[in-house]
Motif scaffolding. Structure first.
Motif, PDB file in Angstrom:
ATOM      1  N   UNK A 187      -0.206   5.578 -13.177  1.00 35.07           N
ATOM      2  CA  UNK A 187      -0.695   6.895 -12.745  1.00 35.07           C
ATOM      3  C   UNK A 187      -2.032   6.770 -12.028  1.00 35.07           C
ATOM      4  N   UNK A 188      -2.907   5.918 -12.560  1.00 37.50           N
ATOM      5  CA  UNK A 188      -4.228   5.786 -11.949  1.00 37.50           C
ATOM      6  C   UNK A 188      -4.151   5.096 -10.598  1.00 37.50           C
ATOM      7  N   UNK A 189      -3.368   4.019 -10.527  1.00 36.54           N
ATOM      8  CA  UNK A 189      -3.248   3.289  -9.260  1.00 36.54           C
ATOM      9  C   UNK A 189      -2.709   4.201  -8.162  1.00 36.54           C
ATOM     10  N   UNK A 190      -1.769   5.056  -8.537  1.00 35.43           N
ATOM     11  CA  UNK A 190      -1.217   5.980  -7.552  1.00 35.43           C
ATOM     12  C   UNK A 190      -2.294   6.888  -6.983  1.00 35.43           C
ATOM     13  N   UNK A 191      -3.323   7.149  -7.782  1.00 39.56           N
ATOM     14  CA  UNK A 191      -4.364   8.074  -7.346  1.00 39.56           C
ATOM     15  C   UNK A 191      -5.462   7.428  -6.517  1.00 39.56           C
ATOM     16  N   UNK A 206     -12.803  -2.429  -9.633  1.00 35.08           N
ATOM     17  CA  UNK A 206     -13.933  -1.576 -10.056  1.00 35.08           C
ATOM     18  C   UNK A 206     -13.542  -0.107 -10.193  1.00 35.08           C
ATOM     19  N   UNK A 207     -12.703   0.373  -9.277  1.00 34.20           N
ATOM     20  CA  UNK A 207     -12.282   1.766  -9.373  1.00 34.20           C
ATOM     21  C   UNK A 207     -11.487   2.003 -10.651  1.00 34.20           C
ATOM     22  N   UNK A 257      -8.331  13.281  -7.576  1.00 29.89           N
ATOM     23  CA  UNK A 257      -7.289  13.826  -6.731  1.00 29.89           C
ATOM     24  C   UNK A 257      -6.227  12.844  -6.297  1.00 29.89           C
ATOM     25  N   UNK A 258      -5.446  13.275  -5.378  1.00 32.97           N
ATOM     26  CA  UNK A 258      -4.291  12.511  -4.926  1.00 32.97           C
ATOM     27  C   UNK A 258      -4.658  11.599  -3.771  1.00 32.97           C
TER      28      UNK A 258
END
Ligand SMILES: Nc1ncnc2c1ncn2[C@@H]1O[C@H](COP(=O)(O)OP(=O)(O)OP(=O)(O)O)[C@@H](O)[C@H]1O
Ligand SMILES: [Mg+2]
Lengths: 575, 358
Positions: free
Chosen positions: A178-182, A208-209, A291-292
């Motif tokens: 989910x995070x990588x998609x964002x 880092x993100x 966000x997306x």
């Protein structure tokens, strides 16, 4: 300026009390949460520092802390949590990265990923321990039959870490996916554009993100691992963790006060981790990944990168699936390790001795708990998202707190809190040892999950939709039943099934509270596995997996036919 | 409509919010008093964040005022929950129930009142024909266009025959053309039914065209209340003058009063101007002039130099400099008139009825 909003607050309160449904709902909720979450936990604390004879004392703690057994268990627990947390996060990251960033041609791969992330959900949290024993144990299929190793030693830290990692890494995979998609692809493209290699981009931008998210995933797994009871029980051997030590302190040493003190230690550990996770990391995760993504990501097609990673993931998935597949075979082979001929003897045996009862009891109790939890968590999320009142923060915190409480701790809390009635007065003593208290435990254990998904579903609904119903004359109960609930129907159903699944596969708190009056599938599996009767344990586990998988299929079918999303999809097609 | 619509009275209403960033309390609405006659169409108009929505939501009951009292008719309603108040709100996002079809959406409020089925059918049918949406009863709401959704939202609010209708920027999600036709529609229905309506917008032409009275708000307080014409031609303050339409401000000095008119000196040239207040001789003041109220020609009151000249269709747009002041002019029907070019010298003047003194 007047005292900030005094009249407004007073009016808000009057409006709230002008709505009897609302007030009684809040009252019932508060009583439930106080009685079944806060009170048992508080009892543990009081129990371990206060006794009727001596008053306030730290004797119990001193005694427990000086127990060598306890100290070893404490370091063992930390060691286990750390290893499982790190391995699960890394594995989860690898799977998520391959899923989101790589051009994977084969459909089989995607399917494999789905299966691997679904398996831990549909199986009781400890079946992998069974498979581990079946495949790698002393009479293991791989170790002994294939490799001819006769002294394989899987009991202990090694075994638990493997089993827990395989069980928990899919959670990390889903979170990180989910995070990588964002992550906005243009960030990485910018770095690449300036001449960074792929590896450099990964280490200087992506990682880092993702860091707070990784921390988050690590802590979630850490908590799960520390709270896990069944795996260390089955495959721990002499490697005791806090959860198993507490259990043995209650059932073996009959030292309930000592167990209470140990439970306080375990609870403090998970609570601290939980607070860090919830109030520090979760916020930072959201802050860095807002966000997306603005655009589709250019997927990595470079063979030299994709090939090794996909092969690694495939092998790994195959291994996980092999582990799960060995469970039904464990039930079907006549005598694992000696006689690999197919037979129904294990199934026949369990059904001759209490099998039907176990399935009936487990099924019935979970079936009662599921709708209660689903409704309760929807009501809590509704209040939290849509209403303002004074005890709201307490309600939200308490229902989320249950997430940080290991089942074993809750179990000991209920024993201490209810065996002699509330505060030892005999009030509600009748509860102890009944099916009702088991149902309550099921509800409490699943409440945080339901509430979390309810809250995120409700946040999607425009506030004005409910307000317009309210404005037109509906009271809050009416608004909830005619507008809110129909709109979050999907989330409600999945909450229903999730709760059912979690309840029917639960063991840690239940094993301390169940009386011979009730036979539960999970405790039966545990019992048979302890006795070394793996065939029977596998037979139970197989049927349990089938039940759970069946209910999930049923849910998907139901949502396809009746779900809101389906209706809206259809409407769009016609319109 | 059977029911008599009700008036609304706000008495010294305030709402205090806490700024989530600084943690400081501030007034979102401050000491606001307003008396709305039954059956009138009142618009709350003001820049973003001035407290319009907050005021409306306090009337509906979603927010509680921190000071003051709200009356619906003669009844104080501060302590009533929204469902007990005789108001119906039309939301900016329409807020239609996505799981109901058109009929069920409109019938929702009637069913709450436990009316007999035949009456519900009859009233829904009547209201749908009023908003010109007959035959759409079975549609789901996401099968409707924006304008149609807006009509259904309106019908749903109207069908319960509320004492007061509340609108929070109901047209801001529609395209410009539809906005114009829908606002005429809303006004028509409101007048047909004689219902009290409070309407929030920050589109001033919308406010002008549909309101009986306009309430201009600024930073949580009411700046001026009046009919559209009063607000436009007789703004009480520079804020109102500037906010409503375009305004030119000419610095002037009062020379004296002459039978209700005020003689002022602008750049040393004298002119007569209407004024509502008595002015003192020697007082500095400003003459407010709408762009279309200024006449440009070869003679007039003040000399000026043209800095911009631009054909806009129905008028010619000029920016001219008179002394130090930039003056905007809208010269209507330019085809019959002399067109000045950039750099030309010209004169400007005005009729005394069209000017206003601040
Ligand atoms: N729930 C809240 N908590 C804190 N501040 C708020 C809240 N609701 C509104 N405000 C603040 O109160 C002020 C007035 O808000 P309001 O929504 O009434 O403005 P508005 O006039 O409707 O503006 P717009 O034209 O943009 O809709 C704003 O500064 C806003 O940020
Ligand atoms: Mg607004």
């Amino acid at each position: 300026m007047v005292a900030a909003g005094a009249q407004g607050k007073r009016l808000d309160r009057r409006k709230l009390f002008g709505d009897p449904i609302m007030v009684s709902t809040i009252a019932v909720l508060l009583i439930f949460l106080l009685l079944f979450i806060l009170y048992p936990l508080a009892t543990l604390l009081v129990d371990s520092v206060f006794s009727r004879e001596t008053g306030f004392t730290l004797d119990v703690f001193t005694r427990v802390l000086s127990l060598g057994r306890f100290r070893t268990a404490f370091t063992n627990t930390l060691q286990l949590g750390l290893l499982t947390g790190v391995f699960s996060t890394v594995l989860g990251l690898m799977f998520a990265y391959v899923d989101v960033y790589m051009k994977v041609r084969s459909r089989v791969m995607k399917k494999l990923f789905d299966v691997v992330s679904l398996l831990p959900v549909v199986s009781p949290p400890f079946v992998l321990s069974l498979s581990m024993i079946l495949l790698f144990g002393r009479s293991g299929l791989i170790t002994r039959t294939l490799l001819g190793i006769y002294d394989s030693e899987i009991y202990g830290l090694k075994g638990i870490v493997v089993v827990q990692t395989l069980t928990f890494f899919p959670v990390c995979y889903l979170m990180l996916k989910g995070l990588l998609r964002n992550i906005d692809p243009s960030l990485e493209e910018a770095a690449r554009d300036m001449g960074a290699t792929r590896w450099k981009v990964f280490t200087t931008v992506t990682l880092p993100l993702l860091l707070p998210g990784l921390g988050n995933a690590f802590l979630v797994t850490f908590i799960e691992s520390v709270a896990d009871f069944a795996n260390p029980m089955l495959i721990g051997g002499s490697f005791d963790t806090l959860a198993t030590t507490i259990y043995l302190q209650v059932t073996g040493a009959y030292d309930k006060v000592g167990a209470a003190a140990m439970a306080v230690v375990l609870l403090s550990l998970t609570l601290v981790l939980f607070l860090i996770q919830k109030y520090y990391l979760e916020k930072r995760t959201v802050a860095t990944l807002t966000g997306k993504a603005s655009r589709e990501r250019m997927l990595i097609a470079d063979r030299s990168v994709t090939r090794p990673l996909t092969i690694l993931c495939t092998l790994f998935s195959a291994f996980v699936i092999l582990m799960y597949v060995s469970v039904p075979f464990g039930a079907l082979f006549k005598l694992w390790g000696r006689n690999y001929s197919l037979s129904w003897v294990h199934f026949e045996y369990i059904f001759k001795y209490g099998g039907i009862r176990a399935f009936r009891d487990s099924f019935l109790l979970s079936l009662i708990a599921a709708p209660i939890t689903a409704l309760l968590s929807m009501i809590i999320s509704y209040l939290v998202v849509k209403k303002k009142f004074r005890s709201k923060a307490l309600i939200e915190f308490t229902s989320m707190l249950a997430m940080a409480v290991p089942g074993t701790v809750l179990g000991v809390g209920y024993i201490r809190g209810y065996a002699n009635g509330i505060f030892g007065t005999g009030l509600l003593q009748g509860l102890y040892g009944t099916g009702l208290i088991l149902i309550i435990v099921f509800v409490v254990r699943s409440l945080p999950v339901g509430t979390r998904s309810g809250i995120s579903a409700l946040r999607q609904i425009d506030r004005s939709i409910e307000e317009s119903a309210y404005d037109m004359g509906a009271n809050s109960g009416r608004v909830f039943m005619t507008v809110t609930l129909p709109l979050i129907k999907d989330s409600f159903f999945s909450g229903l099934v999730t709760t059912f699944v979690r309840s029917i596969t639960a063991i840690s708190a239940i094993i301390l509270l169940v009386t011979p009056k009730y036979l539960l599938i999970t405790t039966q599996i545990n019992e048979f596995a302890e006795k070394g009767k793996f065939g029977e344990a596998c037979a139970y586990a197989t049927i349990l997996i089938l039940i759970v998988y069946g209910s999930i299929l049923l849910m998907n079918l139901f949502m396809k036919t009746f779900g809101t999303s389906k209706k809206i999809r259809e409407a769009q097609k016609n319109g | 409509m059977a029911k008599i619509s009700k008036g609304v009275r706000l008495e010294h209403i305030s709402k205090i919010y806490r700024d989530p960033k600084t943690g400081r309390d501030f007034y979102a609405v401050r000491d606001t008093s307003l008396d709305i006659e039954p059956g009138t169409f009142v618009t709350l108009l003001g820049p973003s964040g001035c407290g319009k929505t907050t005021t409306l939501r306090m009337i509906a009951g979603f927010e509680s005022p921190d000071e003051g009292e709200i009356f619906l008719g003669e009844e104080p309603i501060n302590a009533l929950t929204p469902n007990k108040r005789d108001t119906a709100m039309v939301f900016q996002s329409y807020a239609l129930f996505p799981h109901y079809n058109v009929f069920d959406n409109v019938a929702y409020g009637l069913r709450l009142r436990k009316l007999p089925k035949a009456e519900i059918d009859e009233r829904v049918r009547r209201i749908l024909s009023l908003v010109e949406m007959e035959g759409m009863e079975a549609r789901m709401t996401n099968q409707l266009s924006g304008g149609q959704q807006q009509r259904i939202a309106l019908a749903r609010a109207l069908v319960v025959e509320p004492g007061v209708l509340l609108f929070d920027e109901p047209l801001s999600n529609l395209d410009a053309k539809l906005r114009v036709s829908m606002r005429t529609e809303i006004r028509r229905i409101q007048q047909t039914l004689g219902i009290t309506a409070i309407y929030v917008t920050h589109d001033q032409s919308e406010a002008m065209s549909i309101s009986d009275r306009i309430v201009i708000m600024n930073a949580g307080e009411i700046a001026q209340t009046g009919t559209p014409m009063q607000i436009y031609y007789h703004p009480d303050s520079a804020f109102v003058a500037d906010f409503i339409g375009e305004a030119n401000f000419l610095a002037a000095q009062v020379m004296g009063m002459e039978n209700g008119l005020c003689r002022v000196s602008i750049d040393g040239r004298e002119a007569l101007v209407e004024t509502a207040r008595a002015m003192e001789v020697g007082q500095a003041c400003q003459v407010v002039l709408r762009p279309e109220a200024i006449l440009i020609g070869d003679k007039g009151l003040l000399p000026c130099k043209v800095e911009l000249s631009c054909f806009m269709g129905s008028y010619q747009n000029y920016h001219v400099r008179a002394g130090d002041t930039l003056v905007k002019i809208a010269d209507n029907c330019p085809i019959n008139k002399k067109i000045y070019r950039v750099g030309d010298e010209a004169w400007i003047g005005f009729d005394k009825e069209c000017a206003h003194l601040l």
